[in-house]
Write a protein that holds these residues in place. Structure first.
Motif, PDB file in Angstrom:
ATOM      1  N   SER A 115       1.094  -1.764   0.184  1.00  0.00           N
ATOM      2  CA  SER A 115      -0.137   0.233   0.187  1.00  0.00           C
ATOM      3  C   SER A 115       0.703   1.506  -0.090  1.00  0.00           C
ATOM      4  O   SER A 115       2.132   1.418   0.358  1.00  0.00           O
ATOM      5  CB  SER A 115      -0.765  -0.150   1.340  1.00  0.00           C
ATOM      6  OG  SER A 115      -0.321   0.239   2.165  1.00  0.00           O
ATOM      7  N   LEU A 116       0.227   2.543  -0.178  1.00  0.00           N
ATOM      8  CA  LEU A 116       0.505   3.698   0.332  1.00  0.00           C
ATOM      9  C   LEU A 116       0.749   3.978   0.893  1.00  0.00           C
ATOM     10  O   LEU A 116      -0.089   4.347   1.915  1.00  0.00           O
ATOM     11  CB  LEU A 116       0.252   4.568  -1.315  1.00  0.00           C
ATOM     12  CG  LEU A 116       0.447   4.403  -2.937  1.00  0.00           C
ATOM     13  CD1 LEU A 116      -0.324   5.690  -3.519  1.00  0.00           C
ATOM     14  CD2 LEU A 116       2.386   4.590  -2.725  1.00  0.00           C
ATOM     15  N   LEU A 117       1.903   3.845   2.556  1.00  0.00           N
ATOM     16  CA  LEU A 117       1.647   3.567   3.552  1.00  0.00           C
ATOM     17  C   LEU A 117       1.796   5.420   3.859  1.00  0.00           C
ATOM     18  O   LEU A 117       2.732   6.294   2.998  1.00  0.00           O
ATOM     19  CB  LEU A 117       3.214   3.327   4.370  1.00  0.00           C
ATOM     20  CG  LEU A 117       2.550   1.862   4.084  1.00  0.00           C
ATOM     21  CD1 LEU A 117       3.929   0.815   4.324  1.00  0.00           C
ATOM     22  CD2 LEU A 117       1.910   1.530   5.111  1.00  0.00           C
ATOM     23  N   PRO A 118       1.625   6.205   4.737  1.00  0.00           N
ATOM     24  CA  PRO A 118       1.031   4.975   5.849  1.00  0.00           C
ATOM     25  C   PRO A 118      -0.839   4.774   5.879  1.00  0.00           C
ATOM     26  O   PRO A 118      -1.410   4.319   6.769  1.00  0.00           O
ATOM     27  CB  PRO A 118       0.920   6.544   7.165  1.00  0.00           C
ATOM     28  CG  PRO A 118       0.590   7.887   6.627  1.00  0.00           C
ATOM     29  CD  PRO A 118       1.377   7.505   4.668  1.00  0.00           C
ATOM     30  N   SER A 119      -1.544   5.284   4.580  1.00  0.00           N
ATOM     31  CA  SER A 119      -2.320   4.290   4.553  1.00  0.00           C
ATOM     32  C   SER A 119      -2.452   3.337   4.229  1.00  0.00           C
ATOM     33  O   SER A 119      -1.277   2.679   3.718  1.00  0.00           O
ATOM     34  CB  SER A 119      -3.299   4.703   2.877  1.00  0.00           C
ATOM     35  OG  SER A 119      -3.400   5.795   2.907  1.00  0.00           O
ATOM     36  N   ASP A 149       3.797  -1.871  10.207  1.00  0.00           N
ATOM     37  CA  ASP A 149       4.319  -1.618   8.881  1.00  0.00           C
ATOM     38  C   ASP A 149       4.482   0.521   9.063  1.00  0.00           C
ATOM     39  O   ASP A 149       4.011   1.351   8.756  1.00  0.00           O
ATOM     40  CB  ASP A 149       2.776  -1.489   8.558  1.00  0.00           C
ATOM     41  CG  ASP A 149       2.796  -3.180   7.752  1.00  0.00           C
ATOM     42  OD1 ASP A 149       3.457  -3.214   7.479  1.00  0.00           O
ATOM     43  OD2 ASP A 149       0.844  -3.401   7.747  1.00  0.00           O
ATOM     44  N   ASP A 150       5.063   0.281  10.418  1.00  0.00           N
ATOM     45  CA  ASP A 150       5.351   1.846  10.246  1.00  0.00           C
ATOM     46  C   ASP A 150       7.105   1.991  10.363  1.00  0.00           C
ATOM     47  O   ASP A 150       7.840   0.852   9.549  1.00  0.00           O
ATOM     48  CB  ASP A 150       5.362   2.354  12.133  1.00  0.00           C
ATOM     49  CG  ASP A 150       5.464   3.727  11.844  1.00  0.00           C
ATOM     50  OD1 ASP A 150       5.207   4.514  11.417  1.00  0.00           O
ATOM     51  OD2 ASP A 150       5.921   3.770  13.213  1.00  0.00           O
ATOM     52  N   GLY A 151       7.632   3.142   9.668  1.00  0.00           N
ATOM     53  CA  GLY A 151       8.643   3.570   9.574  1.00  0.00           C
ATOM     54  C   GLY A 151       9.401   4.278   8.719  1.00  0.00           C
ATOM     55  O   GLY A 151       8.672   4.874   7.492  1.00  0.00           O
ATOM     56  N   PRO A 152      10.210   5.263   8.226  1.00  0.00           N
ATOM     57  CA  PRO A 152      10.567   6.254   7.384  1.00  0.00           C
ATOM     58  C   PRO A 152      10.781   5.381   5.897  1.00  0.00           C
ATOM     59  O   PRO A 152      11.340   4.542   5.501  1.00  0.00           O
ATOM     60  CB  PRO A 152      11.925   6.458   7.142  1.00  0.00           C
ATOM     61  CG  PRO A 152      12.482   6.412   8.475  1.00  0.00           C
ATOM     62  CD  PRO A 152      11.495   4.842   9.240  1.00  0.00           C
TER      63      PRO A 152
END
Length: 218
Positions: A115-119, A149-152
């Motif tokens: 996905s296109l994080l943060p979505s 699914d977090d991070g730069p």
């Protein structure tokens, strides 16, 4: 093993198509990284077969044989370090990693998420995107932090959501982009051109002032 190349370990639980994209990239003598170990938690995972066919050492560590997530992660960590791994790529590794493991590889572990994080974090991202009615979907390579699914963010690729799309159709188009941007992201890291600065990644590359979306390989 070629001298001077970044020694990469890949963790995978399934088919390993992103692993294959990395294997194919590393087959180029000019590529600045090499995969020195592939580890899975799932017996029969095709990712292990892909690695064996490429002559890459493998390991199977069954998570169900450990009493806790931390104990399993400690075994994985020991295996990677024994193999001389310097950097970790998650390629469909379907385990939540403990904070201690993530901290131990801080700045040296990336993941690719569909996905296109943060979505749309978590599972079933393509169904989430369709339900939300977004017009653009895609994938993200990011450095791993303890939260899910977090991070730069290092690289992203976008695809249009088309009329009549199903989750499977959308997933197939996104997967094509995953195979393109994951090797690019690893190249940028191995060449020292992608550096984490707090919660963002600074990239020394042509057109670095632009967002690295649908990037052209350097």
């Amino acid at each position: 093993m070629a001298a001077g190349k970044l020694r990469v370990g890949v963790l995978a639980s399934g088919q390993g198509s992103n692993l294959q994209a990395l294997i194919d990239a590393c087959a180029d003598p000019s590529f600045p990284a090499e995969i020195v170990h592939v580890l899975s938690n799932v017996e029969g995972a095709y990712a292990l077969e892909r690695a064996r066919r490429a002559g890459i050492p493998t390991a199977l560590i069954r998570h169900r044989e450990y009493s806790s997530r931390e104990a399993f992660d400690a075994a994985v960590d020991a295996c990677l370090r024994e193999a001389g791994v310097e950097f970790v790529c998650l390629a469909g590794f379907m385990r939540l990693l403990s904070e201690g493991f993530v901290r131990g590889w801080d700045g040296r572990m990336i993941n690719i998420h569909p996905s296109l994080l943060p979505s749309f974090k978590g599972l079933h991202t393509h169904a989430q995107a369709l339900q939300a009615g977004v017009k653009v979907h895609g994938c993200t390579v990011h450095f791993v932090r303890p939260a899910l699914d977090d991070g730069p963010v290092l690289a992203q690729a976008a695809v249009p959501v088309l009329p009549g799309d199903s989750a499977d159709l959308l997933a197939a188009r996104v997967l094509e982009q995953e195979h393109r941007i994951y090797p690019l992201a690893l190249r940028l890291i191995a060449e020292g051109r992608a550096v984490v600065d707090g919660d963002v990644v600074r990239i020394d590359a042509p057109h670095a002032g632009q967002a690295l979306v649908n990037p052209v390989a350097p």
